[in-house]
Scaffold this motif. Structure first.
Motif, short mmCIF file in Angstrom:
data_model
loop_
_atom_site.label_atom_id
_atom_site.label_comp_id
_atom_site.label_asym_id
_atom_site.label_seq_id
_atom_site.Cartn_x
_atom_site.Cartn_y
_atom_site.Cartn_z
N GLN B 82 44.16 -27.89 -6.91
CA GLN B 82 44.86 -29.07 -8.02
C GLN B 82 43.67 -30.62 -7.24
N SER B 85 39.61 -30.40 -6.91
CA SER B 85 38.89 -30.55 -7.95
C SER B 85 39.35 -32.01 -9.15
N GLU B 92 36.81 -26.30 -9.92
CA GLU B 92 37.98 -25.96 -10.13
C GLU B 92 37.63 -24.70 -9.16
#
Lengths: 245, 302
Positions: B82, B85, B92
């Motif tokens: 998380q 990205s 991601e």
């Protein structure tokens, strides 16, 4: 003069480092049917999403019926852009419309027969009764949009936000949707619609909000839907886009 | 020989991998519609360092503690994905690929250290790579089954909410469904399923248990509810049959057998499935062709 349904104060929002909305201020009067218009990238969808807490705001606040969003969530219906969901999802039209009733059904409870009936009636209102058990992936774009409208109808909200409900739909759907919006309007609901077709603004909406990262102008259609405001919102491109005006 | 196959331990182990298959088949459907199939692969690899570090600390193979360690490690992996990205230009999927490789590499490195330490060789930690259901003892089976049942329960009671969350998050949010909570719960059940599965199936192939049954079930149904049921059944069959076969030979890893069975079910679904399976598609095409020729013939006669 009744108090506004929505008041937006100094709202700003950004994607990464690009400011998309700057100091947006406006109020929406109850029972109005408002078109939000502006060129591509003007922040129309972002405005709606920010107002509904789906996108973070940098500054400002929004009040509905004099209250913050969280307290009045249930009185607000939202019809997202058709492209925002995966239509391959394995379910049928009736099931999608029933989702509009989940708030009423209650979390962790199952929808009853009467909920299903309510959902079916909403589909019928949108002329989609024959498609209730059709897979959503097999519906046309216009039919998908009608399903979304039906889902919003069963929510029985006081205020509706719709993001481009008329984009890419067939003429019959456009008529069905506009009739529905006018009916909602007639029974006192307030409706805000992101709209892309300047040709139809005067026929469909009693209020217009011109947006290009900030509010260009906002008011009754007959007053503010002028060539001057359109040029200010769209810049020089308007001659190419809307020759008819 | 038959008595060896059906001794009580094997029976228990098969039951636990069956329940694991149900849980992973169900959560796999959620991952499928969240379009996060690679995420389950990244998280199962990310669990390995947690297993080994926990072993190095407590110096014994206590499954519950190892599962907690694996869970923490997988959660860190999820957070790292998380964070990477969101805070950088890295997409991601690239972040998942990085976390997968880095955590797995770290896990193998630590495993070498653990195996050299006293008693490490007998630890059976190697079984966490490819899975060794036969190495499980009764208490392991109990822990695994209870956690898997918790996962299944969470998915079943929130069926309507999961469906809404997966189909239209924004609309769900408008209805008052707490999306942040659902995201957290989703990651929690995903990580739980992964960590309870890694001893039996192994970190490398655990993702297959989540992905393959869900993908296969798509060929049999048009409803999300049935997809969950079918995917869980496929997971259960893969788990049971794979474990049964691997229990036949000593030291046969469980994971690969389970995956081969799951792959067999996938091939059957792909070819024979009633929703867009290859055979149905072929027959439909043939029929269309026939009708087309019939129409041309009629036109010619006219």
């Amino acid at each position: 003069m009744s108090s506004p349904v929505i008041s937006v104060n100094n709202l700003s929002a950004a994607y990464q480092k690009n400011t998309v909305l700057r100091n947006v201020n406006f109020e929406i009067t109850p029972g109005s049917l408002t078109a939000i218009v502006g060129p591509n990238g003007a922040g129309k969808s972002t405005l709606i999403k920010t107002m509904l807490n789906l996108h973070p705001s940098l500054t400002g606040e929004v009040q509905y019926f004099g209250l913050p969003f969280k307290k009045v969530k249930k009185r607000i219906g939202y019809v997202p852009q058709r492209g925002s969901v995966d239509w391959d999802f394995p379910t049928d039209a009736l099931d999608v419309v029933t989702m509009g009733l989940y708030g009423e059904v209650g979390w962790l409870k199952r929808p009853s027969k009467s909920h299903k009936k309510q959902a079916f009636e909403a589909l019928e209102k949108m002329g989609m009764g024959d498609y209730a058990n059709r897979q959503i992936s097999q519906l046309s774009g216009g039919q998908q949009q009608r399903v979304f409208l039906a889902r919003a109808l069963v929510q029985n909200a006081d205020l509706y936000f719709m993001d481009e409900p008329l984009a890419g739909v067939d003429a019959a759907t456009e008529i069905a949707i506009m009739e529905t919006l006018k009916k909602l309007n007639a029974i006192g609901k307030t409706v805000l619609v992101v709209h892309h077709d300047l040709q139809t603004v005067e026929d469909y909406f009693d209020h217009v909000l011109f947006l290009n990262k900030t509010i260009i102008n906002h008011g009754k259609t007959e007053k503010v839907f002028t060539k001057d405001n359109i040029t200010r919102a769209y810049g020089g491109n308007i001659r190419i886009l809307g020759g008819g005006i | 020989m038959w008595s060896l196959l059906f001794n009580t331990n094997t029976g228990w182990v098969i039951m636990s991998t069956t329940i694991l298959g149900i849980a992973s088949g169900a959560i796999g459907c959620l991952a499928y519609w969240k379009r996060q199939n690679l995420m389950s692969d990244a998280l199962s690899h990310a669990a390995l360092p947690g297993v080994v570090i926990t072993f190095l600390i407590v110096q014994e193979k206590n499954l519950l503690l190892l599962i907690i360690g694996a869970g923490i490690s997988a959660f860190l992996g999820a957070m790292l994905i998380q964070w990477i990205s969101n805070a950088s230009r890295i997409s991601e999927d690239a972040a998942m690929g990085m976390v997968l490789a880095i955590f797995y590499g770290l896990g193998i490195m630590l495993l070498t250290v653990a195996n050299r330490s006293a008693g490490g060789n007998q630890s059976g930690l190697d079984s966490f790579i490819f899975g060794q259901a036969a190495a499980m003892v009764k208490s392991d089976v109990r822990i695994m089954s209870i956690l898997a049942i918790v996962v299944i329960f969470i998915i079943v009671i929130g069926f309507k909410e999961w469906k809404l969350y997966l189909f239209d998050r924004h609309f769900a949010n408008g209805l008052g469904l707490p999306i942040g909570f659902m995201n957290g719960l989703y990651t929690l059940v995903l990580v739980m399923t992964i960590v309870i599965g890694i001893q039996a199936v192994g970190v490398i192939l655990m993702a297959a248990m989540l992905i393959i049954p869900a993908v296969s079930s798509r060929y049999w149904t048009k409803s999300f509810r049935n997809m969950l049921i079918i995917s869980s059944s496929f997971g259960a069959i893969s788990g049971a049959v794979g474990t049964f076969i691997s229990s036949k030979g000593s030291g046969w890893p469980t994971g690969p057998f389970i995956v081969v069975i799951a792959a067999g079910i996938f091939i059957l679904s792909l070819t024979l499935g009633k929703e867009k399976g290859l055979l149905i598609k072929f027959l439909n095409k043939q029929q269309q062709k026939k009708q087309q020729t019939l129409r041309t013939e009629i036109r010619e006669v006219k």
